[in-house]
Write an enzyme that holds these catalytic residues in place. Structure first.
Site, PDB file in Angstrom:
ATOM      1  N   MET A  43     -36.209 -65.411  60.408  1.00  0.00           N
ATOM      2  CA  MET A  43     -37.348 -64.846  59.678  1.00  0.00           C
ATOM      3  C   MET A  43     -38.106 -63.890  60.601  1.00  0.00           C
ATOM      4  O   MET A  43     -39.278 -63.577  60.341  1.00  0.00           O
ATOM      5  CB  MET A  43     -38.261 -65.958  59.157  1.00  0.00           C
TER       6      MET A  43
ATOM      7  N   SER B  92     -41.149 -71.442  69.262  1.00  0.00           N
ATOM      8  CA  SER B  92     -41.282 -71.296  67.813  1.00  0.00           C
ATOM      9  C   SER B  92     -42.170 -70.087  67.540  1.00  0.00           C
ATOM     10  O   SER B  92     -43.142 -69.857  68.278  1.00  0.00           O
ATOM     11  CB  SER B  92     -41.949 -72.551  67.235  1.00  0.00           C
ATOM     12  N   SER B  93     -41.844 -69.352  66.481  1.00  0.00           N
ATOM     13  CA  SER B  93     -42.686 -68.196  66.130  1.00  0.00           C
ATOM     14  C   SER B  93     -44.112 -68.663  65.826  1.00  0.00           C
ATOM     15  O   SER B  93     -45.075 -67.932  66.026  1.00  0.00           O
ATOM     16  CB  SER B  93     -42.114 -67.473  64.917  1.00  0.00           C
TER      17      SER B  93
ATOM     18  N   ALA C 260     -39.983 -62.278  64.103  1.00  0.00           N
ATOM     19  CA  ALA C 260     -40.898 -62.728  65.178  1.00  0.00           C
ATOM     20  C   ALA C 260     -40.058 -63.418  66.256  1.00  0.00           C
ATOM     21  O   ALA C 260     -40.308 -64.565  66.641  1.00  0.00           O
ATOM     22  CB  ALA C 260     -41.985 -63.652  64.635  1.00  0.00           C
TER      23      ALA C 260
ATOM     24  N   HIS D  54     -38.048 -64.772  69.453  1.00  0.00           N
ATOM     25  CA  HIS D  54     -38.349 -65.206  70.816  1.00  0.00           C
ATOM     26  C   HIS D  54     -37.026 -65.592  71.483  1.00  0.00           C
ATOM     27  O   HIS D  54     -35.951 -65.483  70.860  1.00  0.00           O
ATOM     28  CB  HIS D  54     -39.357 -66.354  70.808  1.00  0.00           C
ATOM     29  N   GLU D  55     -37.114 -66.079  72.725  1.00  0.00           N
ATOM     30  CA  GLU D  55     -35.888 -66.410  73.474  1.00  0.00           C
ATOM     31  C   GLU D  55     -35.017 -67.434  72.735  1.00  0.00           C
ATOM     32  O   GLU D  55     -33.802 -67.447  72.904  1.00  0.00           O
ATOM     33  CB  GLU D  55     -36.240 -66.949  74.860  1.00  0.00           C
ATOM     34  N   GLY D  56     -35.653 -68.316  71.941  1.00  0.00           N
ATOM     35  CA  GLY D  56     -34.867 -69.299  71.184  1.00  0.00           C
ATOM     36  C   GLY D  56     -33.911 -68.598  70.222  1.00  0.00           C
ATOM     37  O   GLY D  56     -32.724 -68.934  70.140  1.00  0.00           O
ATOM     38  N   HIS D  57     -34.406 -67.585  69.507  1.00  0.00           N
ATOM     39  CA  HIS D  57     -33.530 -66.827  68.599  1.00  0.00           C
ATOM     40  C   HIS D  57     -32.473 -66.060  69.394  1.00  0.00           C
ATOM     41  O   HIS D  57     -31.307 -65.991  68.992  1.00  0.00           O
ATOM     42  CB  HIS D  57     -34.333 -65.775  67.809  1.00  0.00           C
TER      43      HIS D  57
ATOM     44  N   GLN E 174     -39.393 -70.574  50.614  1.00  0.00           N
ATOM     45  CA  GLN E 174     -39.495 -71.786  51.428  1.00  0.00           C
ATOM     46  C   GLN E 174     -40.931 -72.058  51.888  1.00  0.00           C
ATOM     47  O   GLN E 174     -41.171 -72.943  52.699  1.00  0.00           O
ATOM     48  CB  GLN E 174     -38.507 -71.765  52.595  1.00  0.00           C
TER      49      GLN E 174
END
Ligand code: PAF
Length: 287
Positions: free
Chosen positions: A31, A186-187, A33, A35-38, A62
């Site tokens: 979705m 998390s965004s 925004a 960050h390193e997680g994505h 959602q």
């Protein structure tokens, strides 16, 4: 250069050109925004495919009325620059009308792993996720699709959806990426005030401890209750759940099942001000 497509017909042209050239396609649904997680999910996709497609779509179905759809962080230019630096080939960024044209009347309902936990607090959520993920998989027809373990129940719901509908894609779960103090990326962390940001990392410590206690023989229900109290004591304002579950089915586990070696996951969701944080750990692994 990343190719940005906004309509289904542009997407289909691009995908069929890659297919004709015999390239494997990996999809990372997001979705935005990012960050390193994505970006870690993008790296996993590029290890399994020659073309990485990332979808960027803030999926309205959602979000319940009153949730953060309107204020959900959006930064397409920033996201594009990050994706380019990680070698993404294709950005699928439809607008809501392209995804849900007038008259749209279909929704996908997954039972089993979607029962309880998130559904008890966000009953609309998995219907919206399952519908949009089914659409994204059928639109892109990737060989592999990568989703974060951070949203662990979502990952199990998507695995069930793909198996039950015979969608020919391999689903890969990417490990949660954390800040140095343990907070899961998390965004929505962007919403946290300075004070709440200082409290947030205690969630990981508390669910780690709960995992250790249950492995040491603690009763799962009593351990969940104690972890909920510990979250409140740490400064969380409302606890949606702390749950010690079978990692595959998400069913409750008894201490006898823990002793027998059943796969485990400790999951939590709690509120800090207007921000709702979720996290989970595998107590049988170092994470
Ligand atoms: O995890 C997310 O970012 C979303 O739920 C997903 C899978 C992209 C569906 O909108």
């Amino acid at each position: 250069m990343i190719e940005t497509v906004r309509t289904l017909s542009e997407l289909r042209d691009s995908i069929s050109a890659h297919r004709q050239a015999g390239r494997r396609i990996g999809l990372v649904p997001t979705m935005g925004a990012l960050h390193e997680g994505h970006l870690a999910l993008v790296d996993i996709a590029s290890n399994h495919s020659e073309v990485v497609a990332v979808s960027l779509f803030v999926n309205p179905t959602q979000f319940a009325p009153g949730e953060d759809l309107d204020r959900y962080p959006r930064d397409e230019d920033g996201d594009k620059a990050k994706l380019e630096s990680r070698g993404t080939s294709l950005l699928w960024a439809p607008d809501p009308q392209e995804m849900y044209p007038d008259g749209f009347a279909t929704s996908v309902h997954v039972d089993g792993p979607s029962q309880g936990l998130e559904t008890d607090h966000r009953p609309h959520f998995f219907g919206g996720v399952a519908t949009v993920v089914a659409k994204l998989l059928l639109q892109v027809l990737p060989d592999v699709a990568v989703f974060g373990e951070k949203d662990y129940q979502q990952l199990q719901v998507i695995r069930r959806l793909v198996r039950d509908l015979d969608i020919p894609v391999e689903v890969i779960g990417g490990p949660t990426i954390r800040e140095t103090d343990g907070l899961a990326m998390s965004s929505r962390n962007a919403y946290l005030s300075k004070e709440h940001r200082a409290v947030a990392p205690s969630m990981k410590r508390i669910i780690d401890d709960a995992g250790k206690q249950v492995l040491a023989g603690g009763d799962p229900q009593a351990t969940e209750d104690a972890a909920g109290a510990a979250l409140l004591a740490a400064g969380f304002e409302k606890i949606d759940y702390v749950a010690i579950r079978n990692a595959d089915s998400l069913a409750k586990v008894s201490q006898a099942e823990v002793k027998e070696g059943s796969p485990l996951r400790v999951l939590a969701a709690a509120h800090l001000g207007t921000t709702r944080l979720i996290d989970n750990v595998n107590p049988r692994a170092n994470n």
